[in-house]
Design a protein around this motif. Structure first.
Motif, PDB file in Angstrom:
ATOM      1  N   TYR A  77      28.105 -22.531  -2.166  1.00 34.91           N
ATOM      2  CA  TYR A  77      29.080 -21.753  -2.991  1.00 34.91           C
ATOM      3  C   TYR A  77      30.576 -21.749  -2.281  1.00 34.91           C
ATOM      4  O   TYR A  77      31.515 -21.739  -3.018  1.00 34.91           O
ATOM      5  N   VAL A  81      33.689 -22.752  -4.416  1.00 37.70           N
ATOM      6  CA  VAL A  81      35.066 -21.969  -4.604  1.00 37.70           C
ATOM      7  C   VAL A  81      36.288 -22.557  -4.020  1.00 37.70           C
ATOM      8  O   VAL A  81      37.285 -22.667  -4.351  1.00 37.70           O
ATOM      9  N   SER A  85      39.395 -23.433  -6.072  1.00 31.24           N
ATOM     10  CA  SER A  85      40.841 -22.617  -5.750  1.00 31.24           C
ATOM     11  C   SER A  85      41.728 -23.642  -5.177  1.00 31.24           C
ATOM     12  O   SER A  85      42.939 -23.385  -5.661  1.00 31.24           O
ATOM     13  N   ILE A  95      39.016 -16.505 -10.661  1.00 35.45           N
ATOM     14  CA  ILE A  95      37.732 -16.958 -11.372  1.00 35.45           C
ATOM     15  C   ILE A  95      37.882 -17.097 -12.856  1.00 35.45           C
ATOM     16  O   ILE A  95      37.292 -18.041 -13.467  1.00 35.45           O
ATOM     17  N   TRP A  98      39.476 -20.503 -13.280  1.00 36.79           N
ATOM     18  CA  TRP A  98      38.808 -21.890 -12.855  1.00 36.79           C
ATOM     19  C   TRP A  98      37.490 -21.999 -14.242  1.00 36.79           C
ATOM     20  O   TRP A  98      37.621 -23.061 -14.816  1.00 36.79           O
ATOM     21  N   TRP A 115      31.851  -9.935 -14.163  1.00 32.86           N
ATOM     22  CA  TRP A 115      32.320  -9.523 -12.542  1.00 32.86           C
ATOM     23  C   TRP A 115      33.110  -8.123 -12.867  1.00 32.86           C
ATOM     24  O   TRP A 115      33.152  -7.578 -11.546  1.00 32.86           O
ATOM     25  N   GLU A 253      34.441 -15.398  -3.998  1.00 35.83           N
ATOM     26  CA  GLU A 253      35.083 -15.769  -5.333  1.00 35.83           C
ATOM     27  C   GLU A 253      36.145 -14.696  -5.448  1.00 35.83           C
ATOM     28  O   GLU A 253      37.112 -15.157  -6.184  1.00 35.83           O
ATOM     29  N   GLY A 256      39.541 -15.649  -4.552  1.00 37.33           N
ATOM     30  CA  GLY A 256      40.256 -16.656  -5.365  1.00 37.33           C
ATOM     31  C   GLY A 256      41.433 -16.215  -6.328  1.00 37.33           C
ATOM     32  O   GLY A 256      42.589 -16.960  -6.584  1.00 37.33           O
ATOM     33  N   GLN A 366      41.915 -10.119 -10.820  1.00 34.13           N
ATOM     34  CA  GLN A 366      41.396 -11.260 -11.676  1.00 34.13           C
ATOM     35  C   GLN A 366      41.647 -11.198 -13.008  1.00 34.13           C
ATOM     36  O   GLN A 366      41.479 -11.974 -14.056  1.00 34.13           O
ATOM     37  N   TRP A 433      28.340 -15.272 -10.665  1.00 38.85           N
ATOM     38  CA  TRP A 433      28.244 -16.372  -9.626  1.00 38.85           C
ATOM     39  C   TRP A 433      27.515 -17.563 -10.356  1.00 38.85           C
ATOM     40  O   TRP A 433      28.013 -18.732 -10.123  1.00 38.85           O
ATOM     41  N   ILE A 436      30.007 -19.182 -12.314  1.00 37.44           N
ATOM     42  CA  ILE A 436      30.990 -19.951 -11.647  1.00 37.44           C
ATOM     43  C   ILE A 436      30.669 -21.154 -11.092  1.00 37.44           C
ATOM     44  O   ILE A 436      31.270 -22.127 -11.134  1.00 37.44           O
ATOM     45  N   TYR A 440      31.592 -24.955 -12.103  1.00 43.23           N
ATOM     46  CA  TYR A 440      31.870 -25.926 -11.011  1.00 43.23           C
ATOM     47  C   TYR A 440      31.456 -27.264 -11.336  1.00 43.23           C
ATOM     48  O   TYR A 440      31.897 -28.126 -11.233  1.00 43.23           O
TER      49      TYR A 440
END
Length: 522
Positions: A77, A81, A85, A95, A98, A115, A253, A256, A366, A433, A436, A440
């Motif tokens: 993870y 990240v 990033s 986030i 992303w 989040w 995260e 980020g 965020q 998570w 995220i 990814y």
């Protein structure tokens, strides 16, 4: 092991870099240097108390679960990240950016809002500062006996908590330069805390002839997965602890969202995240082992007054009581030594709380600075002269303060609501998570996204991302079904309702935004 201490001159230069103005005469924006960014990551993802807590919950068996969590979640993870990033280092939304660039606006809004809400609800427990204050004064927790101006105990702690929270809000509103300085101080104080507690533990261990207070039985299957705590002596309970071990490793995260404020982010962000991740993983295992060197689990934690809020007080008390006895002090003098060290360490812990404005700033950054213009009212996205979305900060603070007062003065009904909110936020914290990690996987598959830093190639990125995604989904699903298995249906409904309600709110925000955008094109 190499000496990780910084050259004083280099550290001073790093702090100076943090407060340099880089954006021209009319747009003063402070930049965060490498070591300050490391401090920010470290202070938001790690806690000495977390290592002590997992020993309290599972003894040496906690090492197994930390290793599983590190291998299946934390290390991959961190690299994920770091990659995202670096790729989106010019984005301000962390986030949210992303997920939006990798998947889409609806997906990112739901994930980011889940989040954000979990981060807000966490602050409802700020009144626990009273335990810290009591230990600072008396060397033990007597906060349950406090009554100011004839108020109830819960009302008193709520008022004290609100005052403390307002102080945090004030420092948060001062801007990233102020927050960065506080994080630096907090990092140095945390190092001092480790010297006192872990160094003191090693001293007791060697004075005692290098004998483990808790026998180091870490060989058979049972000792690898089951500790002395009877609350975790069944397979279902052990799996529940695995979920916690993963949760305690999360939070990378959050950093980020500060990428656009880091000096040379393409180079410094991945390096800082990887360095912090390695140190954190090693420290958690070391804390469990060193605690067992001086703390016999049954002797220290058999007291019925020990709980998940005050376990650290009992650990320090027992550790320095043992030190007093090894130095030839009487029993009363050894008890007094433990209480005084508790006072000192709690003062140190209190100073380390200077990083709290940073934790308050992360969710603001965020959401209110990351979402597209027009999704939220302009009043909430307007920045003050220090670059902080102050109106959003104050609205968020007002909501948290009202909730704290309602909980403090609402009696048992309010406390029940708070407990249920805690159950709700447990699962709501971890689901983003998984969002995220899924983003990814899409990020690696999208060849149109320029990837300036890559730890995994495309094939391995997808494979590792898929394994981590399955691990998180398993943890989340188990958290949901566990109370059903135990027939605790009220708790189960609250846990399940969290992601549904907050996810739906995020989805509605995204749909309304897209509808407005479509109308503007007509």
């Amino acid at each position: 092991m190499k000496d990780n201490s910084l050259n004083k001159g280099e550290y001073a230069e790093e702090i100076e870099e943090n407060i340099e103005e880089k954006a021209g005469k009319n747009n003063k924006v402070a930049k965060i240097g490498f070591w300050s960014f490391v401090a920010m990551i470290f202070m938001t993802c790690y806690g000495l108390g977390n290592g002590q807590q997992i020993y309290y919950q599972m003894g040496y068996a906690a090492i197994t679960y930390v290793i599983i969590g590190v291998v299946l979640f934390f290390i991959p993870y961190t690299f994920m990240v770091s990659e995202m990033s670096s790729a989106f280092h010019d984005e301000k939304g962390g986030i949210f950016s992303w997920m939006r660039n990798s998947v889409g606006i609806k997906f990112s809004t739901v994930g980011a809002f889940l989040w954000y809400i979990s981060a807000v609800i966490w602050w409802f427990s700020t009144s626990s500062i009273c335990i810290t204050l009591s230990t600072m004064i008396f060397g033990k927790d007597e906060s349950e006996t406090w009554h100011l101006f004839g108020l109830s105990n819960t009302g008193t702690t709520a008022i004290i908590g609100v005052i403390w929270f307002i102080i945090i809000v004030f420092f948060c509103s001062r801007g990233i330069k102020s927050i960065s300085k506080l994080a630096n101080i907090s990092m140095l104080v945390t190092i001092l805390m480790h010297i006192i507690v872990l160094g003191g533990g090693l001293l007791v261990f060697f004075l005692n002839g290098a004998h483990f207070a808790q026998p180091f039985d870490y060989t058979g299957i049972h000792s690898l997965f089951m500790g002395p705590n009877k609350s975790y002596d069944t397979p279902i309970a052990a799996l529940a602890f695995l979920v916690f071990a993963i949760f305690v490793l999360g939070g990378m995260e959050a950093s980020g969202g500060l990428i656009d404020k880091v000096k040379n982010p393409k180079k410094n962000v991945p390096k800082a995240m990887i360095l912090s991740g390695i140190i954190i993983a090693i420290l958690y295992v070391a804390i469990v082992i060193i605690t067992g060197m001086v703390i016999n689990w049954k002797t220290t934690f058999s007291n019925p007054n020990v709980n998940l809020f005050n376990y650290a007080i009992y650990i320090v008390q027992q550790q320095f009581f043992e030190l007093g006895r090894e130095l030839g002090m009487s029993i009363p003098a050894s008890i007094a030594l433990g209480q005084w060290v508790n006072r000192i360490t709690t003062w140190v812990t209190f100073i380390s709380m200077l990083n709290l404005p940073l934790m308050l700033y992360y969710p603001i950054k965020q959401i209110f600075e990351g979402v597209p213009e027009g999704m939220l009212p302009k009043f909430l996205t307007k920045k003050n002269k220090r670059g902080i979305t102050a109106n959003a900060l104050y609205v968020q603070a007002a909501i948290i303060i009202i909730a704290m007062l309602l909980i403090g003065f609402g009696g048992n009904v309010a406390n029940t609501v708070y407990n249920n909110l805690t159950f709700m936020v447990t699962i709501t914290t971890s689901i983003p998570w998984a969002f995220i990690v899924f983003a990814y996987i899409k990020f690696k598959l999208n060849d149109n996204i320029k990837k300036e830093y890559q730890f995994f190639n495309k094939k391995w990125g997808v494979i590792v991302g898929s394994i981590t995604f399955v691990t998180l989904v398993f943890a989340d699903v188990f958290s949901i079904i566990q109370p059903f298995i135990e027939h605790n249906y009220q708790q189960a409904i609250w846990i399940l309702s969290g992601p549904i309600i907050f996810g739906l709110i995020g989805f509605i925000l995204a749909v309304n935004y897209l509808r407005k955008q479509k109308q503007n094109l007509i």
